[in-house]
Design a protein around this motif. Structure first.
Motif, PDB file in Angstrom:
ATOM      1  N   LEU A 172     -71.892  14.976 158.000  1.00 51.86           N
ATOM      2  CA  LEU A 172     -71.884  13.633 157.420  1.00 51.86           C
ATOM      3  C   LEU A 172     -73.232  13.385 156.750  1.00 51.86           C
ATOM      4  CD1 LEU A 172     -70.424  10.920 157.001  1.00 51.86           C
ATOM      5  CD2 LEU A 172     -71.464  10.139 159.138  1.00 51.86           C
ATOM      6  N   LEU A 173     -73.174  13.014 155.490  1.00 49.36           N
ATOM      7  CA  LEU A 173     -74.364  12.717 154.699  1.00 49.36           C
ATOM      8  C   LEU A 173     -74.393  11.222 154.427  1.00 49.36           C
ATOM      9  CD1 LEU A 173     -76.744  13.747 152.864  1.00 49.36           C
ATOM     10  CD2 LEU A 173     -75.051  13.937 151.040  1.00 49.36           C
ATOM     11  N   THR A 174     -75.508  10.569 154.785  1.00 48.23           N
ATOM     12  CA  THR A 174     -75.617   9.116 154.571  1.00 48.23           C
ATOM     13  C   THR A 174     -77.008   8.763 154.052  1.00 48.23           C
ATOM     14  OG1 THR A 174     -76.477   8.598 156.778  1.00 48.23           O
ATOM     15  CG2 THR A 174     -74.083   8.717 156.545  1.00 48.23           C
ATOM     16  N   ASP A 175     -77.195   7.482 153.790  1.00 49.64           N
ATOM     17  CA  ASP A 175     -78.502   6.957 153.382  1.00 49.64           C
ATOM     18  C   ASP A 175     -79.442   6.906 154.592  1.00 49.64           C
ATOM     19  OD1 ASP A 175     -78.024   6.233 150.567  1.00 49.64           O
ATOM     20  OD2 ASP A 175     -76.533   4.855 151.400  1.00 49.64           O
ATOM     21  N   PRO A 176     -80.737   6.665 154.361  1.00 47.26           N
ATOM     22  CA  PRO A 176     -81.657   6.505 155.492  1.00 47.26           C
ATOM     23  C   PRO A 176     -81.240   5.327 156.383  1.00 47.26           C
ATOM     24  CG  PRO A 176     -82.891   6.824 153.459  1.00 47.26           C
ATOM     25  CD  PRO A 176     -81.451   6.663 153.077  1.00 47.26           C
ATOM     26  N   LEU A 177     -81.590   5.407 157.646  1.00 45.54           N
ATOM     27  CA  LEU A 177     -81.190   4.373 158.608  1.00 45.54           C
ATOM     28  C   LEU A 177     -81.655   2.984 158.187  1.00 45.54           C
ATOM     29  CD1 LEU A 177     -81.810   6.298 161.936  1.00 45.54           C
ATOM     30  CD2 LEU A 177     -79.626   5.361 161.166  1.00 45.54           C
ATOM     31  N   ALA A 178     -82.870   2.883 157.642  1.00 41.72           N
ATOM     32  CA  ALA A 178     -83.391   1.570 157.243  1.00 41.72           C
ATOM     33  C   ALA A 178     -82.538   0.951 156.143  1.00 41.72           C
ATOM     34  CB  ALA A 178     -84.839   1.705 156.775  1.00 41.72           C
ATOM     35  N   VAL A 179     -82.027   1.770 155.241  1.00 43.87           N
ATOM     36  CA  VAL A 179     -81.174   1.281 154.148  1.00 43.87           C
ATOM     37  C   VAL A 179     -79.827   0.816 154.701  1.00 43.87           C
ATOM     38  CG1 VAL A 179     -79.983   1.953 152.019  1.00 43.87           C
ATOM     39  CG2 VAL A 179     -82.306   2.768 152.451  1.00 43.87           C
ATOM     40  N   ILE A 180     -79.267   1.594 155.613  1.00 43.67           N
ATOM     41  CA  ILE A 180     -77.957   1.231 156.206  1.00 43.67           C
ATOM     42  C   ILE A 180     -78.081  -0.050 157.022  1.00 43.67           C
ATOM     43  CG2 ILE A 180     -76.126   1.981 157.778  1.00 43.67           C
ATOM     44  CD1 ILE A 180     -76.881   4.880 157.040  1.00 43.67           C
ATOM     45  N   GLU A 181     -79.156  -0.133 157.791  1.00 44.03           N
ATOM     46  CA  GLU A 181     -79.347  -1.303 158.661  1.00 44.03           C
ATOM     47  C   GLU A 181     -79.424  -2.596 157.856  1.00 44.03           C
ATOM     48  OE1 GLU A 181     -82.202  -2.528 162.460  1.00 44.03           O
ATOM     49  OE2 GLU A 181     -82.863  -1.000 161.039  1.00 44.03           O
ATOM     50  N   ALA A 182     -79.944  -2.533 156.632  1.00 48.74           N
ATOM     51  CA  ALA A 182     -80.107  -3.729 155.806  1.00 48.74           C
ATOM     52  C   ALA A 182     -78.882  -4.042 154.954  1.00 48.74           C
ATOM     53  CB  ALA A 182     -81.332  -3.558 154.900  1.00 48.74           C
ATOM     54  N   ASP A 183     -77.852  -3.194 154.982  1.00 46.55           N
ATOM     55  CA  ASP A 183     -76.700  -3.373 154.111  1.00 46.55           C
ATOM     56  C   ASP A 183     -75.412  -3.399 154.935  1.00 46.55           C
ATOM     57  OD1 ASP A 183     -74.481  -2.863 152.305  1.00 46.55           O
ATOM     58  OD2 ASP A 183     -75.951  -2.197 150.821  1.00 46.55           O
ATOM     59  N   ARG A 184     -74.754  -4.530 154.949  1.00 47.53           N
ATOM     60  CA  ARG A 184     -73.553  -4.701 155.777  1.00 47.53           C
ATOM     61  C   ARG A 184     -72.421  -3.769 155.330  1.00 47.53           C
ATOM     62  NH1 ARG A 184     -71.040 -10.590 157.343  1.00 47.53           N
ATOM     63  NH2 ARG A 184     -69.508  -9.806 158.819  1.00 47.53           N
ATOM     64  N   ASN A 185     -72.288  -3.568 154.023  1.00 50.96           N
ATOM     65  CA  ASN A 185     -71.238  -2.705 153.491  1.00 50.96           C
ATOM     66  C   ASN A 185     -71.451  -1.255 153.929  1.00 50.96           C
ATOM     67  OD1 ASN A 185     -68.923  -2.091 151.895  1.00 50.96           O
ATOM     68  ND2 ASN A 185     -70.275  -1.388 150.252  1.00 50.96           N
ATOM     69  N   LEU A 186     -72.731  -0.793 153.909  1.00 50.50           N
ATOM     70  CA  LEU A 186     -73.032   0.584 154.334  1.00 50.50           C
ATOM     71  C   LEU A 186     -72.794   0.758 155.839  1.00 50.50           C
ATOM     72  CD1 LEU A 186     -76.234   1.447 152.248  1.00 50.50           C
ATOM     73  CD2 LEU A 186     -73.856   2.076 151.796  1.00 50.50           C
ATOM     74  N   LYS A 188     -70.482  -0.686 157.523  1.00 51.72           N
ATOM     75  CA  LYS A 188     -69.031  -0.550 157.673  1.00 51.72           C
ATOM     76  C   LYS A 188     -68.596   0.864 157.289  1.00 51.72           C
ATOM     77  CE  LYS A 188     -64.706  -2.668 156.154  1.00 51.72           C
ATOM     78  NZ  LYS A 188     -64.076  -3.690 155.281  1.00 51.72           N
ATOM     79  N   LYS A 189     -69.150   1.405 156.179  1.00 57.51           N
ATOM     80  CA  LYS A 189     -68.792   2.763 155.747  1.00 57.51           C
ATOM     81  C   LYS A 189     -69.211   3.802 156.790  1.00 57.51           C
ATOM     82  CE  LYS A 189     -69.397   3.796 151.320  1.00 57.51           C
ATOM     83  NZ  LYS A 189     -70.042   3.883 149.966  1.00 57.51           N
ATOM     84  N   LEU A 190     -70.388   3.604 157.383  1.00 57.04           N
ATOM     85  CA  LEU A 190     -70.853   4.537 158.412  1.00 57.04           C
ATOM     86  C   LEU A 190     -69.945   4.465 159.638  1.00 57.04           C
ATOM     87  CD1 LEU A 190     -72.910   6.540 159.571  1.00 57.04           C
ATOM     88  CD2 LEU A 190     -74.307   4.582 160.261  1.00 57.04           C
ATOM     89  N   TRP A 191     -69.594   3.273 160.052  1.00 56.09           N
ATOM     90  CA  TRP A 191     -68.719   3.098 161.208  1.00 56.09           C
ATOM     91  C   TRP A 191     -67.371   3.789 160.993  1.00 56.09           C
ATOM     92  CZ3 TRP A 191     -67.582   2.320 165.989  1.00 56.09           C
ATOM     93  CH2 TRP A 191     -66.366   1.791 166.378  1.00 56.09           C
ATOM     94  N   GLN A 192     -66.800   3.617 159.809  1.00 54.10           N
ATOM     95  CA  GLN A 192     -65.518   4.260 159.511  1.00 54.10           C
ATOM     96  C   GLN A 192     -65.646   5.788 159.486  1.00 54.10           C
ATOM     97  OE1 GLN A 192     -64.659   2.339 155.772  1.00 54.10           O
ATOM     98  NE2 GLN A 192     -63.550   0.619 156.737  1.00 54.10           N
ATOM     99  N   ALA A 193     -66.744   6.293 158.976  1.00 57.32           N
ATOM    100  CA  ALA A 193     -66.952   7.737 158.920  1.00 57.32           C
ATOM    101  C   ALA A 193     -67.084   8.303 160.336  1.00 57.32           C
ATOM    102  CB  ALA A 193     -68.201   8.050 158.095  1.00 57.32           C
ATOM    103  N   LEU A 194     -67.859   7.626 161.182  1.00 54.15           N
ATOM    104  CA  LEU A 194     -68.060   8.126 162.555  1.00 54.15           C
ATOM    105  C   LEU A 194     -66.752   8.091 163.351  1.00 54.15           C
ATOM    106  CD1 LEU A 194     -71.539   6.551 163.395  1.00 54.15           C
ATOM    107  CD2 LEU A 194     -71.027   8.944 162.906  1.00 54.15           C
ATOM    108  N   GLN A 195     -65.900   7.094 163.078  1.00 51.56           N
ATOM    109  CA  GLN A 195     -64.613   7.031 163.782  1.00 51.56           C
ATOM    110  C   GLN A 195     -63.738   8.234 163.417  1.00 51.56           C
ATOM    111  OE1 GLN A 195     -63.365   2.986 162.637  1.00 51.56           O
ATOM    112  NE2 GLN A 195     -63.205   2.553 164.839  1.00 51.56           N
TER     113      GLN A 195
END
Length: 198
Positions: A172-186, A188-195
């Motif tokens: 799984l390739l994602t943005d840095p944690l700080a970017v994800i933490e500040a973006d509600r849409n990201l 949600k995308k991370l949560w769906q990917a991990l599921q």
């Protein structure tokens, strides 16, 4: 020095010239022309330099070749868990506390935690080559937060936030944690990917 003498010196500078006393005859259709060529300046006789014979120095006189220590090739760190998480924090070896809590909460939501994961900082890896992790199947889950796989010498084409199973290993390739933490849409995308992965 005349112009013709200078010409001969430049044109024949590496040649040995001999002085000839007689004139040359050049025959043409109209008759015989006798041309006296300018006499080149005599060159000093060059003798090959005789070098003294080369003798082999005794072994004791030769300086010993210093031993150059061979540095062993550093490998990708050993993994203790089946979940490998890569972050990239060039200024600090450890994760920022808020990011560590955020990551732990994400993993707990899918039945895991930071404690049962190997979290590595890309900027402080002894070797960024993760090829053996893939070929030797050292992990089951490979998550990167802001670390492109090309930097890890992994030739995989991944779409961000889209899990991919390659030879039994989930990537799984994602943005840095700080970017994800500040973006509600990201988030949600991370949560769906991990599921999909767990």
């Amino acid at each position: 020095m005349s112009l013709s003498a200078a010409f001969y010196q430049v044109f024949y500078q590496n040649e040995q010239l001999f002085q000839v006393e007689e004139a040359f005859e050049i025959k043409e259709k109209t008759g015989t022309i006798v041309q006296n060529l300018p006499q080149p300046e005599p060159q000093p006789e060059q003798r090959p330099e005789v070098l003294p014979p080369v003798t082999q120095a005794p072994a004791a006189a030769l300086p010993a070749t210093p031993a150059i220590p061979v540095k062993p090739a550093e490998n990708f760190p050993a993994l203790k868990h089946k979940i490998l998480i890569l972050i990239d924090e060039p200024k600090r070896k450890e994760m920022i506390a808020s990011e560590a809590i955020f990551l732990d909460n994400i993993l707990k939501a899918v039945g895991n935690s930071v404690e049962n994961s190997d979290v590595l900082n890309f900027s402080f890896l002894p070797s960024p080559d993760a090829g053996k992790v893939l070929t030797e199947k050292r992990t089951n889950y490979f998550l990167t937060f802001g670390v492109p796989l090309i930097k890890l010498n992994l030739d995989l084409l991944l779409v961000p936030y889209t899990p991919k199973n390659v030879d039994g290993i989930w990537f799984l390739l994602t943005d840095p944690l700080a970017v994800i933490e500040a973006d509600r849409n990201l988030k949600k995308k991370l949560w769906q990917a991990l599921q999909q992965m767990f």
